[in-house]
Design a protein around this motif. Structure first.
Motif, mmCIF file in Angstrom:
data_model
loop_
_atom_site.group_PDB
_atom_site.id
_atom_site.type_symbol
_atom_site.label_atom_id
_atom_site.label_comp_id
_atom_site.label_asym_id
_atom_site.label_seq_id
_atom_site.Cartn_x
_atom_site.Cartn_y
_atom_site.Cartn_z
ATOM 1 N N LYS A 146 37.748 31.869 44.896
ATOM 2 C CA LYS A 146 39.168 31.783 44.809
ATOM 3 C C LYS A 146 39.590 30.399 45.231
ATOM 4 O O LYS A 146 39.083 30.251 46.408
ATOM 5 C CB LYS A 146 39.371 32.768 45.323
ATOM 6 N N THR A 152 44.245 37.002 33.691
ATOM 7 C CA THR A 152 43.898 38.086 34.682
ATOM 8 C C THR A 152 42.056 37.785 34.778
ATOM 9 O O THR A 152 41.734 38.582 35.707
ATOM 10 C CB THR A 152 44.520 39.351 34.968
ATOM 11 N N ALA A 153 41.480 37.648 33.428
ATOM 12 C CA ALA A 153 40.275 37.768 33.114
ATOM 13 C C ALA A 153 39.357 37.329 34.444
ATOM 14 O O ALA A 153 39.817 36.311 34.942
ATOM 15 C CB ALA A 153 39.605 37.645 31.795
ATOM 16 N N GLN A 154 38.375 37.285 35.128
ATOM 17 C CA GLN A 154 37.637 37.078 36.089
ATOM 18 C C GLN A 154 36.597 36.033 35.622
ATOM 19 O O GLN A 154 36.380 36.313 34.624
ATOM 20 C CB GLN A 154 36.626 38.398 36.796
#
Lengths: 254, 498
Positions: free
Chosen positions: B189, B213-215
């Motif tokens: 992050k 928003t995909a990891q």
């Protein structure tokens, strides 16, 4: 998921009442009684945790079950909520301190911060849902009376909105005479039409003279057949570790 | 014995059925609160028959409380609610499954009179069949091991290597509940941007603007997180291993280091950090998130000493493939600034959400340099070397122009429950503001039933030569092969978490 979060948030607001026992035979000072009902939503001096299960019925739809674990520390305006069910939302969580919120999404492993006053980012939960209520700032007492809810004698208090910033223009609450515990709440439109009925059949005594609802039933009076049940389990007012109200904990749990 | 087994099976099936059964919600007041004819509780008016409730005092305390709708709860010792929650005896296995099939038709230049709407220039059948499977073990309250792996169709590459890879594998542990450590391969992050995050110099993959928003895949790292007690101030420190094919060649000096301090100033969360790795441009970053009215705002600023991005400095034709020789260079020994700012806004009553972002990419080309280089490439394309492959030349030019702008903007609008609960619409628009080109992708989706959603969409690529627009040299029309339009029909099939 957003609706689930909002439902949970609303439940937390309503279910977080603390009620010192008191006896009331004669007609009370109703302003004071309403203030007491407001003040019982205050955990200052103790922490609180519990698991909330929300079951929602809608006609023609599969029953929805949402479960959240909640931790509160009102003395520092701290709040942490974790989604346990449904599986698709498991691991999502909210951390709040004062006016600052963080939403944690385990899928992207990102924290989204917000300090928005009106609404939580990316959800239908409103900031007001997490704030302590001040009913008499928003409503006037229009009428009082007595009645029965089941076998319980109650005070009946009609409230009328004095601002436009409330969800319902008229609210009627039924308060037990022997303790300041709301058994029933009716939310009405400006013309008096019943919109929603909320029942509080069970309260939990968590010690230290504190009580709060452990079961709540919400009936949507407009959409026939729509209703929800909210129950609480694993209730505790035991002190929580400080780490609970941190990003580290939110991440550690998911 | 056989009978016992049958009884056991029956019991298990019965238990399963019970757990799958809906919970009955009782809202009848008499059922919940008793009848007014029953023994009244303290404070009630005397019954009509004038009898007093002597039995009230003969009831046990438990019965009394039960009658009053109050249950006694035994509260545990300090921290028990947390301990019971963090430690689990079983290893949790789960994951996500993604399935979708789309039919796509593309017209590369449908706006000419010769274009045939019934004869697309290309057709494709993008099919997604993928899964992520994870395990999550918590043998102790302060110790967790997590791992996940991804696979997808095709399940093997052309060499027969299986398409399976470890996406995350890490452990969480801590020192005295004060410093929280994570070691392994995990998503980092770092930035706060939605479509672009120039501050995020740590993750291995950039944000996919079509799936922001995909990891994202992170590197192998040791992370130390120190939440300053009594505050929401957080200090993050990282040691990162470079992502290399041959790990045995790594030396201690290859490690990268990064640190970040996050703190609150009123309703704003500010972050200040730095990144250093040998032979790479050091960077200082700053992030901010907050709100203004109903708008969530975010911003990132990055100041690097030089840049790691390779930029073309000159383009010449060559006699051998790819028939273009591109000289590359990096910005060195001077400060390079990049920044971004954006907002998100949502109105839950309208089921409407909007996100927008502007991105200044200081590591890309000056506008004048970009135009000069594109002109050189176009000259070669207009008079190609003898024997050159036009397709290869075009591909080289696409690679040159892709991401060459300095100014970008993105906008996402989505509305769910349009007219009916199951109908949603969305719009994604991305633009290169340096050359005034972009793409717009509206989508309509309808949830036929749970786990099956139909969708129809279109993607329009555009460019203009008005103002400072590059026209046919605009990034998005060059990459799409023209002012293309793609229509798609598809379905999401059986996707979900488990």
């Amino acid at each position: 998921m957003n609706k689930l979060i909002r439902g949970a948030a609303a439940a937390l607001l309503i279910l977080a009442g603390l009620a010192p026992a008191f006896a009331q035979d004669a007609a009370p000072d109703f302003r004071k009684l309403v203030e007491t009902l407001d003040s019982i939503d205050d955990f200052t001096g103790s922490d609180f945790s519990g698991v909330f299960t929300i079951v929602t019925d809608k006609p023609g739809k599969r029953q929805e079950v949402t479960q959240v674990r909640m931790f509160r520390r009102d003395s520092k305006e701290q709040f942490l909520m974790l989604m346990l069910l449904p599986e698709a939302s498991k691991g999502q969580g909210y951390l709040k301190e004062g006016d600052n919120f963080w939403f944690y999404d385990p899928t992207s492993r990102k924290f989204n911060h917000s300090s928005m006053k009106e609404a939580l980012n990316d959800s239908e939960a409103r900031n007001d849902d997490f704030k302590r209520k001040k009913t008499l700032e928003e409503y006037d007492i229009a009428k009082t009376g007595e009645g029965m809810v089941g076998k319980f004698p109650v005070w009946v208090i009609d409230l009328k909105a004095k601002t436009n910033d409330v969800s319902y223009d008229m609210v009627t609450i039924y308060v037990r005479k022997d303790r300041p515990l709301v058994l029933k709440q009716e939310d009405k439109s400006v013309n008096g039409r019943l919109m929603r009925t909320t029942l509080f059949p069970k309260y939990a005594d968590v010690g230290k003279g504190k009580f709060f609802p452990s079961q709540m039933l919400i009936v949507d009076e407009i959409n026939t057949g729509e209703k929800s049940q909210i129950t609480m389990a694993e209730l505790s007012v035991a002190k929580l570790p400080d780490k609970v109200f941190t990003k580290a904990f939110l991440e550690q749990t998911n | 014995m056989r009978k016992a087994v049958l009884i056991l099976i029956f019991a298990l099936l019965a238990a399963g059925a019970a757990s799958a059964q809906d919970i009955q919600i009782i809202t009848d007041e008499e059922a919940l609160f008793g009848s007014a004819d029953e023994m009244p509780v303290e404070g009630a008016a005397p019954p009509a028959d004038g009898k007093t409730g002597d039995s009230l005092f003969s009831a046990s305390e438990d019965e009394l409380f039960q009658d009053e709708g109050v249950e006694r709860i035994q509260s545990g010792a300090e921290g028990t609610a947390v301990a019971a929650f963090l430690k689990t005896d079983a290893v949790r296995i789960g994951g996500t499954f993604t399935g979708s099939v789309d039919s796509e038709w593309t017209w590369t230049d449908p706006w000419t009179v010769n274009a045939d709407p019934l004869d697309p220039d290309a057709a494709s059948l993008p099919t997604a069949l993928s899964a992520l499977v994870f395990f999550d073990a918590r043998p102790e309250e302060d110790y967790r091991v997590y791992g996940s792996a991804k696979t997808g169709w095709p399940f093997a590459d052309a060499d027969g290597e299986p398409n399976i890879r470890v996406f995350e594998l890490f452990s969480d542990f801590n020192w005295n509940d004060a410093v929280f450590l994570r070691f392994g391969k995990h998503t980092v992050k770092w930035g706060v941007g939605y479509f672009w995050s120039p501050a995020d110099v740590l993750n291995l993959s950039a944000i996919d603007v079509e799936d922001p928003t995909a990891q994202r895949e992170g590197p192998i790292s040791l992370r130390a997180h120190f939440p300053v007690p009594g505050t929401q101030t957080n200090l993050w420190g990282y040691l990162l291993a470079p992502n290399v094919a041959d790990a045995s060649a790594l030396e201690p000096a290859d490690l990268a280091a990064a640190g970040k301090l996050e703190f609150l100033v009123g309703g704003w969360e500010l972050g200040m950090g730095a990144f250093y790795q040998q032979d790479r441009a050091p960077k200082a970053i700053m992030t901010a998130t907050g709100a203004l009215g109903r708008f969530n705002l975010f911003g990132e600023a990055v100041l690097g000493w030089g840049s790691d991005t390779n930029l073309a400095t000159d383009i010449e034709e060559s006699a051998s493939p790819p028939y273009i020789t591109v000289s590359l260079g990096k910005i060195e020994d001077e400060p390079v600034f990049s920044g971004t700012g954006g907002f998100s806004w949502s109105e839950s009553d309208w089921n409407l959400a909007v996100s927008g972002q502007y991105f200044f990419n200081g590591e890309s080309y000056e506008d004048s340099d970009r135009k000069t280089l594109i002109a050189s490439a176009r000259d070669i394309q207009a008079s190609p070397p003898a024997g050159s492959d036009a397709g290869l030349l075009a591909t080289s030019i696409k690679g040159l122009i892709y991401g060459s702008g300095r100014h970008y903007a993105g906008l996402s609008v989505s509305k769910t429950e349009l007219w009916t609960e199951d109908l949603s619409v969305s719009l994604l628009a991305i633009a290169n503001l340096s050359d005034l080109s972009g793409m717009v992708a509206p989508t309509v989706s309808y949830e036929l039933f749970e786990r099956m959603t139909l969708r129809a969409g279109a993607t329009f690529y555009w460019a203009t030569d008005l103002l400072w627009g590059a026209g046919d040299d605009g990034e998005y029309v060059v990459v799409a092969g023209g002012p293309a339009v793609t229509l798609s029909l598809g379905a999401s099939l059986g996707g979900g978490r488990f």
